[in-house]
Design an enzyme around this catalytic site. Sequence first.
Site, PDB file in Angstrom:
ATOM      1  N   SER A 249     -42.432 171.369  43.898  1.00 53.62           N
ATOM      2  CA  SER A 249     -42.821 170.230  44.800  1.00 53.62           C
ATOM      3  C   SER A 249     -43.648 169.114  43.852  1.00 53.62           C
ATOM      4  O   SER A 249     -44.130 169.428  42.982  1.00 53.62           O
ATOM      5  CB  SER A 249     -43.811 170.813  45.597  1.00 53.62           C
ATOM      6  OG  SER A 249     -44.275 169.756  46.350  1.00 53.62           O
ATOM      7  N   ASP A 250     -43.651 167.863  44.462  1.00 51.32           N
ATOM      8  CA  ASP A 250     -44.551 166.909  43.827  1.00 51.32           C
ATOM      9  C   ASP A 250     -45.894 167.111  43.948  1.00 51.32           C
ATOM     10  O   ASP A 250     -46.157 167.851  45.043  1.00 51.32           O
ATOM     11  CB  ASP A 250     -44.064 165.508  44.293  1.00 51.32           C
ATOM     12  CG  ASP A 250     -44.157 165.176  45.647  1.00 51.32           C
ATOM     13  OD1 ASP A 250     -44.036 166.301  46.434  1.00 51.32           O
ATOM     14  OD2 ASP A 250     -44.480 164.067  46.222  1.00 51.32           O
ATOM     15  N   LYS A 251     -46.672 166.491  43.361  1.00 50.21           N
ATOM     16  CA  LYS A 251     -48.270 166.864  43.737  1.00 50.21           C
ATOM     17  C   LYS A 251     -48.855 165.620  44.569  1.00 50.21           C
ATOM     18  O   LYS A 251     -49.447 166.034  45.539  1.00 50.21           O
ATOM     19  CB  LYS A 251     -48.996 166.785  42.359  1.00 50.21           C
ATOM     20  CG  LYS A 251     -50.228 167.091  42.263  1.00 50.21           C
ATOM     21  CD  LYS A 251     -50.786 167.416  40.943  1.00 50.21           C
ATOM     22  CE  LYS A 251     -51.000 166.014  40.157  1.00 50.21           C
ATOM     23  NZ  LYS A 251     -51.922 164.986  40.816  1.00 50.21           N
TER      24      LYS A 251
END
Length: 435
Positions: free
Chosen positions: A289-291
């Site tokens: 996942s992106d942050k």
Amino acid sequence: YDGVGITVAIIAVILITAVQDYRQDLQFRELDAKTKDILLHVTRDGSASEVSITQIVVGEIVNLSAGDQIPADGLVLSSQALEVDESSMTGESDLVKKDTTKDPFLLSGTKVTDGYGAMLVTGVGVNTEWGKLMTVDSAANEKAMERLDAQLEAGEITKEEWDEKKEELGTTEDQETPLQVRLNDMATRIGKGGLTVAILVLEVRIAKFLVYKYGSGNESYGHGKSDSELLVHDISIAVTIVVVAVPEGLPLAVTLSLAYSMQKMYNDNSLVRRLKACEAMGGATNICSDKTGTLTTNRMTVVQAWLAGKLFKDQEKDCSDVKGEVPENITRDAIASICLNSEVQVSANDDGSPLYTGKATEIALVKYALQLGANLDEVRGKYEVVKVEPFNSAKKKMGTLCRAEDGKHYAFWKGASEIVLDQCDRVAMQSGGAF
């Protein structure tokens, strides 16, 4: 009682699955509505504001930056190295440069890959080129499905050909999950095994009946029951074996376990729309996942600053130490670089509080500049922007060439430290000079 048990199990599976799917579907509809409610940066009444994509109307001025999806058809009003990916409309992967003269036309559904600018909306919804394409495509799919159904009924195509063409049209039903495939395979093998055993038992009992009663002449075999009663008894034993062998409770057990998993995931704020999705989620070993904005709140603050050869900490609380120790000319240049190297717009909310629109990183820097005593509009008014080199992930830097009121030109750069510092040959010091 076997029939009653099977009926109860089937009803329980259907009810549990239907109730869970219905509850999660309602939650996903709410979530989907929020996801589609994209906020856009627009200019209304001379000030920047954020509005929902559903409220965009013809004549609106929309501000665009790298990564934005163009929400409507329109014309370019201003641009700085604006490049658009139009592959979703044309199929061409080459980026298209947009400006106010050579190619000012923007299409809904395309994506800004580099630069920034502003557009005037000329068409929304089904009146855009994308909307017209989707309307025609949907109607064509419906007609194609009607023709396929008619061909299947007339016997012109087989069921396999119908399935293949239906898959090409993208209208196939959900496929079975790996767990469902394995369970169905296991149930089939158990059923075949039970049927084989039942047939063998039936053959053995019939053979035993024939041997004992007619082969050996034992008239007392069967305790006085007629031949037909003995035969029905043997057949009932075989049918019982088949019924017992089929695991009618297995689907119920799997459904109950998935429903329990679904509820546990929901308690952990993880929404699952379908029961079978729990199988995929349970088998996941790594989640990528992106942050920013997903695992964080997408809000940033300057906490440390390196100015004039000194590190200043705890800047999110107070930056008075910078004002007292850094020479005025260095502070002025830092403020100018922050204000000119950003697309942030500041306006007022209904309650009078400031509303910042732009990228999270740039908003954090502009807020820090304001804490240092900057006036965003005043700083930008002192310089005329001549050329902008927009930021992108490949260059990891952006620059702005400006002309000051005295006619001198200044180039302000910002970006990743290893990129910018590698191109510097002097360092500003606390004395106000540089070496």
